[in-house]
Design a protein around this motif. Sequence first.
Motif, PDB file in Angstrom:
ATOM      1  N   ASP A   1    -101.572 -64.140   6.362  1.00  0.00           N
ATOM      2  CA  ASP A   1    -100.245 -63.847   5.803  1.00  0.00           C
ATOM      3  C   ASP A   1     -99.814 -62.416   6.120  1.00  0.00           C
ATOM      4  O   ASP A   1     -98.673 -62.030   5.812  1.00  0.00           O
ATOM      5  N   THR A   2    -100.702 -61.647   6.724  1.00  0.00           N
ATOM      6  CA  THR A   2    -100.365 -60.273   7.099  1.00  0.00           C
ATOM      7  C   THR A   2     -99.201 -60.269   8.075  1.00  0.00           C
ATOM      8  O   THR A   2     -99.242 -60.931   9.119  1.00  0.00           O
ATOM      9  N   ALA A   3     -98.146 -59.532   7.719  1.00  0.00           N
ATOM     10  CA  ALA A   3     -96.927 -59.505   8.535  1.00  0.00           C
ATOM     11  C   ALA A   3     -95.937 -58.545   7.910  1.00  0.00           C
ATOM     12  O   ALA A   3     -96.117 -58.096   6.764  1.00  0.00           O
ATOM     13  N   VAL A   4     -94.890 -58.264   8.664  1.00  0.00           N
ATOM     14  CA  VAL A   4     -93.715 -57.620   8.086  1.00  0.00           C
ATOM     15  C   VAL A   4     -92.806 -58.735   7.568  1.00  0.00           C
ATOM     16  O   VAL A   4     -92.508 -59.684   8.304  1.00  0.00           O
ATOM     17  N   TYR A   5     -92.398 -58.626   6.324  1.00  0.00           N
ATOM     18  CA  TYR A   5     -91.562 -59.646   5.689  1.00  0.00           C
ATOM     19  C   TYR A   5     -90.128 -59.144   5.609  1.00  0.00           C
ATOM     20  O   TYR A   5     -89.870 -58.027   5.126  1.00  0.00           O
ATOM     21  N   PHE A   6     -89.210 -59.981   6.078  1.00  0.00           N
ATOM     22  CA  PHE A   6     -87.794 -59.648   6.111  1.00  0.00           C
ATOM     23  C   PHE A   6     -87.008 -60.610   5.227  1.00  0.00           C
ATOM     24  O   PHE A   6     -87.296 -61.815   5.223  1.00  0.00           O
ATOM     25  N   CYS A   7     -86.011 -60.093   4.536  1.00  0.00           N
ATOM     26  CA  CYS A   7     -85.073 -61.010   3.906  1.00  0.00           C
ATOM     27  C   CYS A   7     -83.810 -61.064   4.752  1.00  0.00           C
ATOM     28  O   CYS A   7     -83.497 -60.124   5.511  1.00  0.00           O
ATOM     29  N   ALA A   8     -83.108 -62.180   4.646  1.00  0.00           N
ATOM     30  CA  ALA A   8     -81.919 -62.420   5.451  1.00  0.00           C
ATOM     31  C   ALA A   8     -80.888 -63.180   4.635  1.00  0.00           C
ATOM     32  O   ALA A   8     -81.250 -63.983   3.768  1.00  0.00           O
ATOM     33  N   ALA A   9     -79.625 -62.934   4.943  1.00  0.00           N
ATOM     34  CA  ALA A   9     -78.514 -63.571   4.241  1.00  0.00           C
ATOM     35  C   ALA A   9     -77.695 -64.405   5.208  1.00  0.00           C
ATOM     36  O   ALA A   9     -77.399 -63.966   6.330  1.00  0.00           O
ATOM     37  N   LEU A  10     -77.339 -65.590   4.757  1.00  0.00           N
ATOM     38  CA  LEU A  10     -76.596 -66.546   5.576  1.00  0.00           C
ATOM     39  C   LEU A  10     -75.323 -66.937   4.832  1.00  0.00           C
ATOM     40  O   LEU A  10     -75.394 -67.382   3.685  1.00  0.00           O
ATOM     41  N   SER A  11     -74.184 -66.821   5.500  1.00  0.00           N
ATOM     42  CA  SER A  11     -72.905 -67.112   4.848  1.00  0.00           C
ATOM     43  C   SER A  11     -72.638 -68.609   4.788  1.00  0.00           C
ATOM     44  O   SER A  11     -71.619 -69.106   5.280  1.00  0.00           O
TER      45      SER A  11
END
Length: 124
Positions: free
Chosen positions: A90-100
């Motif tokens: 699970d090691t990683a850079v985690y990103f959040c994202a927004a979708l319209s």
Amino acid sequence: QVQLVESGGRLVQAGGSLRLSCAASGLTFSSYAMAWFRQAPGKERRFVAGISARGGGTGTADSVKGRFAISRDNAKNTVYLQMNSLKPEDTAVYFCAALSRSVPVAAEDEYNYWGQGTQVTVSS
């Protein structure tokens, strides 16, 4: 100006738990589906979990199903990722994202806005 700011990433031992947060500003948060993606070293960014704009529907990748859960608080303009039973993979850079849209999708190219990411490292 839209901003998504992730927090909560850190070094944790295998089997442990973390909760990531993503605070959004500059957009009508309750109109956007939200998602978490992750990118491990040397690998492509992959969908982890998504939640509908009103929070009534969620979806998670098979690799984290039963261990990770996404939620949101529209009053606080924040989306969360609860991660349990963490594994070294699970090691990683985690990103959040927004979708319209009202419903999230797994394709990262569809997303309108991204955060800068937060590092999660799981030691064995």
